[in-house]
Design an enzyme around this catalytic site. Sequence first.
Site, PDB file in Angstrom:
ATOM      1  N   TYR A 130      54.269   1.372  -5.246  1.00 57.53           N
ATOM      2  CA  TYR A 130      55.627   1.076  -5.713  1.00 57.53           C
ATOM      3  C   TYR A 130      56.321  -0.005  -4.889  1.00 57.53           C
ATOM      4  O   TYR A 130      57.494  -0.276  -5.103  1.00 57.53           O
ATOM      5  CB  TYR A 130      56.484   2.355  -5.694  1.00 57.53           C
ATOM      6  CG  TYR A 130      56.250   3.206  -6.921  1.00 57.53           C
ATOM      7  CD1 TYR A 130      54.989   3.707  -7.197  1.00 57.53           C
ATOM      8  CD2 TYR A 130      57.276   3.488  -7.813  1.00 57.53           C
ATOM      9  CE1 TYR A 130      54.749   4.470  -8.324  1.00 57.53           C
ATOM     10  CE2 TYR A 130      57.041   4.250  -8.938  1.00 57.53           C
ATOM     11  CZ  TYR A 130      55.783   4.736  -9.185  1.00 57.53           C
ATOM     12  OH  TYR A 130      55.557   5.489 -10.309  1.00 57.53           O
ATOM     13  N   LYS A 182      43.534  10.052  -3.517  1.00 55.90           N
ATOM     14  CA  LYS A 182      42.395   9.450  -4.213  1.00 55.90           C
ATOM     15  C   LYS A 182      41.570   8.688  -3.175  1.00 55.90           C
ATOM     16  O   LYS A 182      41.178   7.528  -3.368  1.00 55.90           O
ATOM     17  CB  LYS A 182      42.902   8.522  -5.329  1.00 55.90           C
ATOM     18  CG  LYS A 182      41.839   7.993  -6.270  1.00 55.90           C
ATOM     19  CD  LYS A 182      41.313   9.011  -7.238  1.00 55.90           C
ATOM     20  CE  LYS A 182      40.177   8.449  -8.066  1.00 55.90           C
ATOM     21  NZ  LYS A 182      39.511   9.435  -8.911  1.00 55.90           N
ATOM     22  N   ASP A 216      42.712  13.540  -9.670  1.00 54.33           N
ATOM     23  CA  ASP A 216      42.275  13.824 -11.049  1.00 54.33           C
ATOM     24  C   ASP A 216      41.906  15.299 -11.206  1.00 54.33           C
ATOM     25  O   ASP A 216      42.252  15.941 -12.210  1.00 54.33           O
ATOM     26  CB  ASP A 216      41.133  12.895 -11.495  1.00 54.33           C
ATOM     27  CG  ASP A 216      40.197  12.478 -10.381  1.00 54.33           C
ATOM     28  OD1 ASP A 216      40.550  12.692  -9.206  1.00 54.33           O
ATOM     29  OD2 ASP A 216      39.113  11.962 -10.657  1.00 54.33           O
ATOM     30  N   ASP A 240      54.744  10.715  -8.959  1.00 52.04           N
ATOM     31  CA  ASP A 240      55.502  10.393 -10.170  1.00 52.04           C
ATOM     32  C   ASP A 240      54.804  11.021 -11.383  1.00 52.04           C
ATOM     33  O   ASP A 240      55.429  11.701 -12.211  1.00 52.04           O
ATOM     34  CB  ASP A 240      55.557   8.863 -10.310  1.00 52.04           C
ATOM     35  CG  ASP A 240      56.533   8.402 -11.368  1.00 52.04           C
ATOM     36  OD1 ASP A 240      57.248   9.249 -11.928  1.00 52.04           O
ATOM     37  OD2 ASP A 240      56.587   7.193 -11.646  1.00 52.04           O
TER      38      ASP A 240
END
Length: 345
Positions: A130, A182, A216, A240
Amino acid sequence: MTPASEPTKIPATLIPGDGIGLVIMEATLRVLNALGAPFEWDVQTAGKKGVQECGDPLPLAALDSIRRTGLALKGPLETPVGGGYRSSNVRLREEFHLYANVRPAITLMPGGRYENIDLVTVRENLEGLYVGFEHYIPIEGDPHAVAIGSGVNTRAGSRRIAEFAFDYAVKHGRKKVTIVHKANILKALGGVFLETAREVGKAYEGRIKTEDRIVDACAMQLVLNPWQFDVIVTTNLFGDILSDEIAGLVGGLGMAPGGNIGENAAIFEAVHGSAPDIAGKGVANPLALILAAAMMLAHVGRHDLAELLRRAIDRTLNHDCVRTRDLGGSASTKDFGEALIRNIS
Ligand code: NAD
């Protein structure tokens, strides 16, 4: 009551926001008035309304107000997609170093797809993807032939958000923090976050259990067995996305509040956006913003009023069965607010 015995007012900035912002903020203010909430509002504009009224999505007056009050209740602010001005929400978080975004999700209406959900997402609010380091490389007349975006995660930022999450867990009697990342693919960006958060977790051993999940797999497990999670701490983009998914476990975006917390300021808001598809129809669910106001009351130490409000919400939803359309009911925003006020005693 004489002026001398009136409780001290707490100055706070109020930004009604765009789209459904106006109508849900109006309902929220009426509820806060009925509660006798101690805020003294300084009303400001931002987002699309800021552009329309002041030629700026984040007018200086709004920034000065929050600098003065250190506290705000904010409606959703519209951001153009794929171009145009940068998100005022992101800029506000950066301006006031609101590094932690706390998003609790609690089942308020039994009988839905998932019962007894009670989990909190702590989203890193300033770093990751971001930061807005993006550019295009034009090739052969196509100005957007290649798009490049970089993320930034720092050791210090990762430590700060991890410590916030673990401290939050201790303070709120939680048992476990799940670090969501991740790092298998984003080895540097995800790696520094995971490594640092695990290190922080060690200092809480014996008090708070620590585990980690790849984002995931976490997204799938949230659907299959959300009860295994307690506090989730994660990076900006994953926070988010997951918090909208988690909102879906408790009835949708109309039920999801959030607090953006920093050392010197805090801004409370609904997780959802300006909902242009239902703006102007008077049917938006004001609960997410009302719950954000309850978080704000707790933040200033008025746990009594926050609790009173939560009890009134429970009675309105589950005893009177007054619900907005997104929750399967037929109440308008205004009707829901008025029904809630009748339950405040
Ligand atoms: P959205 O959250 O506005 O809407 C998604 C869906 O949820 C829509 O179908 C909408 O009708 C529904 N919904 C949202 N809030 C609701 C409520 N209170 N009651 C009933 N239904 C509700 O997301 P979007 O459409 O992707 O975004 C619209 C705009 O909002 C964009 O400009 C986006 O940048 C902005 N946005 C702002 C914030 C914020 O201010 N914090 C957060 C998210 C999106």
